[in-house]
Design an enzyme around this catalytic site. Structure first.
Site, PDB file in Angstrom:
ATOM      1  N   ASP A 206      12.104   2.716   4.286  1.00  0.00           N
ATOM      2  CA  ASP A 206      11.058   2.674   5.321  1.00  0.00           C
ATOM      3  C   ASP A 206      11.658   2.250   6.663  1.00  0.00           C
ATOM      4  O   ASP A 206      11.258   2.746   7.720  1.00  0.00           O
ATOM      5  CB  ASP A 206       9.901   1.771   4.917  1.00  0.00           C
ATOM      6  N   ARG A 207      12.647   1.361   6.601  1.00  0.00           N
ATOM      7  CA  ARG A 207      13.325   0.935   7.850  1.00  0.00           C
ATOM      8  C   ARG A 207      14.102   2.118   8.442  1.00  0.00           C
ATOM      9  O   ARG A 207      14.050   2.396   9.630  1.00  0.00           O
ATOM     10  CB  ARG A 207      14.266  -0.234   7.570  1.00  0.00           C
TER      11      ARG A 207
ATOM     12  N   ARG B 244       0.824  -1.213   0.000  1.00  0.00           N
ATOM     13  CA  ARG B 244       0.000   0.000   0.000  1.00  0.00           C
ATOM     14  C   ARG B 244       0.854   1.258   0.000  1.00  0.00           C
ATOM     15  O   ARG B 244       1.969   1.268   0.529  1.00  0.00           O
ATOM     16  CB  ARG B 244      -0.871   0.032   1.266  1.00  0.00           C
TER      17      ARG B 244
ATOM     18  N   TYR C  10      24.505  -0.321   8.789  1.00  0.00           N
ATOM     19  CA  TYR C  10      24.406  -1.304   7.694  1.00  0.00           C
ATOM     20  C   TYR C  10      25.740  -1.349   6.947  1.00  0.00           C
ATOM     21  O   TYR C  10      26.414  -0.332   6.812  1.00  0.00           O
ATOM     22  CB  TYR C  10      23.261  -0.910   6.758  1.00  0.00           C
TER      23      TYR C  10
HETATM   24  N1  LIG Z   1      -7.012  -2.915   5.679  1.00  0.00           N
HETATM   25  C1  LIG Z   1      -5.869  -3.433   5.197  1.00  0.00           C
HETATM   26  N2  LIG Z   1      -5.480  -3.188   3.951  1.00  0.00           N
HETATM   27  C2  LIG Z   1      -4.322  -3.694   3.485  1.00  0.00           C
HETATM   28  N3  LIG Z   1      -3.489  -4.495   4.166  1.00  0.00           N
HETATM   29  C3  LIG Z   1      -3.871  -4.781   5.424  1.00  0.00           C
HETATM   30  C4  LIG Z   1      -5.039  -4.257   5.998  1.00  0.00           C
HETATM   31  N4  LIG Z   1      -5.095  -4.715   7.256  1.00  0.00           N
HETATM   32  C5  LIG Z   1      -4.042  -5.463   7.448  1.00  0.00           C
HETATM   33  N5  LIG Z   1      -3.284  -5.545   6.351  1.00  0.00           N
HETATM   34  C6  LIG Z   1      -2.040  -6.303   6.279  1.00  0.00           C
HETATM   35  O1  LIG Z   1      -0.977  -5.339   6.241  1.00  0.00           O
HETATM   36  C7  LIG Z   1      -0.151  -5.563   5.121  1.00  0.00           C
HETATM   37  C8  LIG Z   1      -0.007  -4.242   4.429  1.00  0.00           C
HETATM   38  O2  LIG Z   1       0.508  -3.392   5.412  1.00  0.00           O
HETATM   39  P1  LIG Z   1       1.391  -2.168   4.970  1.00  0.00           P
HETATM   40  O3  LIG Z   1       2.051  -1.671   6.199  1.00  0.00           O
HETATM   41  O4  LIG Z   1       0.575  -1.230   4.159  1.00  0.00           O
HETATM   42  O5  LIG Z   1       2.441  -2.916   4.029  1.00  0.00           O
HETATM   43  P2  LIG Z   1       3.570  -2.224   3.136  1.00  0.00           P
HETATM   44  O6  LIG Z   1       4.133  -1.094   3.932  1.00  0.00           O
HETATM   45  O7  LIG Z   1       4.500  -3.374   2.908  1.00  0.00           O
HETATM   46  O8  LIG Z   1       2.866  -1.766   1.892  1.00  0.00           O
HETATM   47  C9  LIG Z   1      -0.806  -6.565   4.232  1.00  0.00           C
HETATM   48  O9  LIG Z   1       0.175  -7.523   3.857  1.00  0.00           O
HETATM   49  C10 LIG Z   1      -1.886  -7.210   5.102  1.00  0.00           C
HETATM   50  O10 LIG Z   1      -1.387  -8.423   5.658  1.00  0.00           O
HETATM   51  C1  LIG Z   2      12.318  -5.173   3.742  1.00  0.00           C
HETATM   52  C2  LIG Z   2      11.397  -4.321   2.913  1.00  0.00           C
HETATM   53  C3  LIG Z   2      10.981  -5.039   1.639  1.00  0.00           C
HETATM   54  C4  LIG Z   2      10.145  -4.019   3.739  1.00  0.00           C
HETATM   55  O1  LIG Z   2       9.231  -3.397   2.900  1.00  0.00           O
HETATM   56  P1  LIG Z   2       7.625  -3.421   3.182  1.00  0.00           P
HETATM   57  O2  LIG Z   2       7.299  -4.683   3.870  1.00  0.00           O
HETATM   58  O3  LIG Z   2       7.386  -2.227   4.051  1.00  0.00           O
HETATM   59  O4  LIG Z   2       6.978  -3.281   1.850  1.00  0.00           O
HETATM   60  C5  LIG Z   2      12.078  -2.972   2.559  1.00  0.00           C
HETATM   61  O5  LIG Z   2      12.551  -2.378   3.737  1.00  0.00           O
HETATM   62  C6  LIG Z   2      13.233  -3.135   1.593  1.00  0.00           C
HETATM   63  O6  LIG Z   2      13.033  -3.232   0.393  1.00  0.00           O
HETATM   64  N1  LIG Z   2      14.493  -3.150   2.132  1.00  0.00           N
HETATM   65  C7  LIG Z   2      15.675  -3.166   1.291  1.00  0.00           C
HETATM   66  C8  LIG Z   2      16.608  -4.275   1.708  1.00  0.00           C
HETATM   67  C9  LIG Z   2      17.134  -4.112   3.146  1.00  0.00           C
HETATM   68  O7  LIG Z   2      16.557  -3.343   3.928  1.00  0.00           O
HETATM   69  O8  LIG Z   2      18.142  -4.790   3.465  1.00  0.00           O
HETATM   70  K   LIG Z   3       6.150  -0.482   5.252  1.00  0.00           K
END
Ligand SMILES: Nc1ncnc2c1ncn2[C@@H]1O[C@H](COP(=O)(O)OP(=O)(O)O)[C@@H](O)[C@H]1O
Ligand SMILES: CC(C)(COP(=O)(O)O)[C@@H](O)C(=O)NCCC(=O)O
Ligand SMILES: [K+]
EC number: 2.7.1.33
Length: 255
Positions: free
Chosen positions: A105-106, A12, A96
């Site tokens: 994001d980390r 997302r 790192y």
């Molecule tokens: N309402 C929601 N919409 C989307 N993802 C959700 C929702 N509630 C829980 N999730 C969970 O959260 C994850 C997405 O979280 P998010 O922090 O947006 O991920 P990312 O940062 O990787 O895009 C999905 O993999 C799903 O498991």
């Molecule tokens: C580990 C992650 C995929 C997490 O991303 P997310 O789950 O928030 O989509 C992202 O932080 C990333 O692409 N990291 C690069 C590799 C690393 O942090 O070592």
């Molecule tokens: K994230």
């Protein structure tokens, strides 16, 4: 001087509009779209917003997604800045091997965690957990030095991998149980304990290293799913990434 913060993960895009670019700023609006719906932003959620004066984003979903978001930002005459993980920034130092390769994001979550920790009193080590598409568990020493972290599959990826790799694991979501007695509960509990187990393990590493109880902060869309089964004291902070982005923007403006 309204400020738009953007967090693009692999599932997302989350966004938040603040009245000004500094920690504690008033939140004017916020939202989230699945990546496949990014093109709806320009005519949808963002259409009704007051024009942001500045935009700062973090993106881990690749350049093509970033370009799609930049097209939506053409709605306004504002050039977005994109965060790059660095060796120093936002009050943290990045241990790192190649600092630029740490997911932004980390990096931003670590900056946010540091600002939360410093607002609470004497500096403490922080365990920073992000439960999203993937799960990350990062260790920050009391002096703000990032000493390393874990990446593991998020719940959804674990379940899809099991479904794809077996004949009999395509079942509905179950409950987290101590002794699961059906396939749905076994899968949901297994995924949950894989995640909470990794967090509890990193917590043990950091507590031994720091010599005190770390501050454990959790964020991410699936954080609410993991939190109830996590045995260590922790806080769910939905805004952690945005707190980091606000901190970085305020530092940028102070330069
Ligand atoms: N309402 C929601 N919409 C989307 N993802 C959700 C929702 N509630 C829980 N999730 C969970 O959260 C994850 C997405 O979280 P998010 O922090 O947006 O991920 P990312 O940062 O990787 O895009 C999905 O993999 C799903 O498991
Ligand atoms: C580990 C992650 C995929 C997490 O991303 P997310 O789950 O928030 O989509 C992202 O932080 C990333 O692409 N990291 C690069 C590799 C690393 O942090 O070592
Ligand atoms: K994230």
């Amino acid at each position: 001087m309204s400020f738009l913060a953007i967090d693009i993960g692999n599932t997302r895009l989350k966004w938040a509009l603040y009245a000004s670019p500094q920690p504690g700023a008033v939140l004017l609006a916020h939202g989230a779209v699945f990546l496949e719906n990014i093109e709806q932003l320009g005519e949808g959620d963002w259409q009704r917003l007051p024009v942001p004066h500045s935009v700062l984003g973090c993106n881990v979903a690749g350049d093509a997604v970033r370009r799609r978001v930049e097209e939506q930002l053409e709605l306004w005459d504002v050039t977005p800045r994109w965060i790059v993980s660095s060796a120093q920034g936002g009050g943290i130092s990045n241990g790192y091997d190649h600092p630029g390769r740490l997911g932004t994001d980390r990096f931003v979550a670590l900056v946010g965690a540091r600002s939360h920790s410093l607002r609470r009193g004497p500096a403490r080590a922080c365990l920073v957990v992000m439960v999203g598409t993937a799960v990350t568990v990062d260790a920050l020493e009391a002096d703000g030095h990032f000493i390393g972290g874990l990446i593991l599959p998020g719940h959804g990826i674990m379940l899809r991998a099991l479904e794809g790799g077996t004949a009999g694991l395509r079942v509905p979501t179950g409950e987290v149980r101590e002794f699961p007695t059906n396939t749905s509960d076994a899968l949901t509990s297994g995924g949950n304990y894989a995640i909470t187990g990794a967090i509890e393990r990193m917590h043990r590493h950091l507590k031994q290293r720091a010599g005190h109880e770390p501050l454990t902060l959790m964020t991410g869309g699936a954080g609410w799913k993991v939190s109830p089964a996590l045995d260590i004291e922790h806080e769910l902070i939905d805004s952690l990434i945005f707190d980091g982005i606000l901190t970085l923007q305020s530092h940028h403006l102070a330069l």
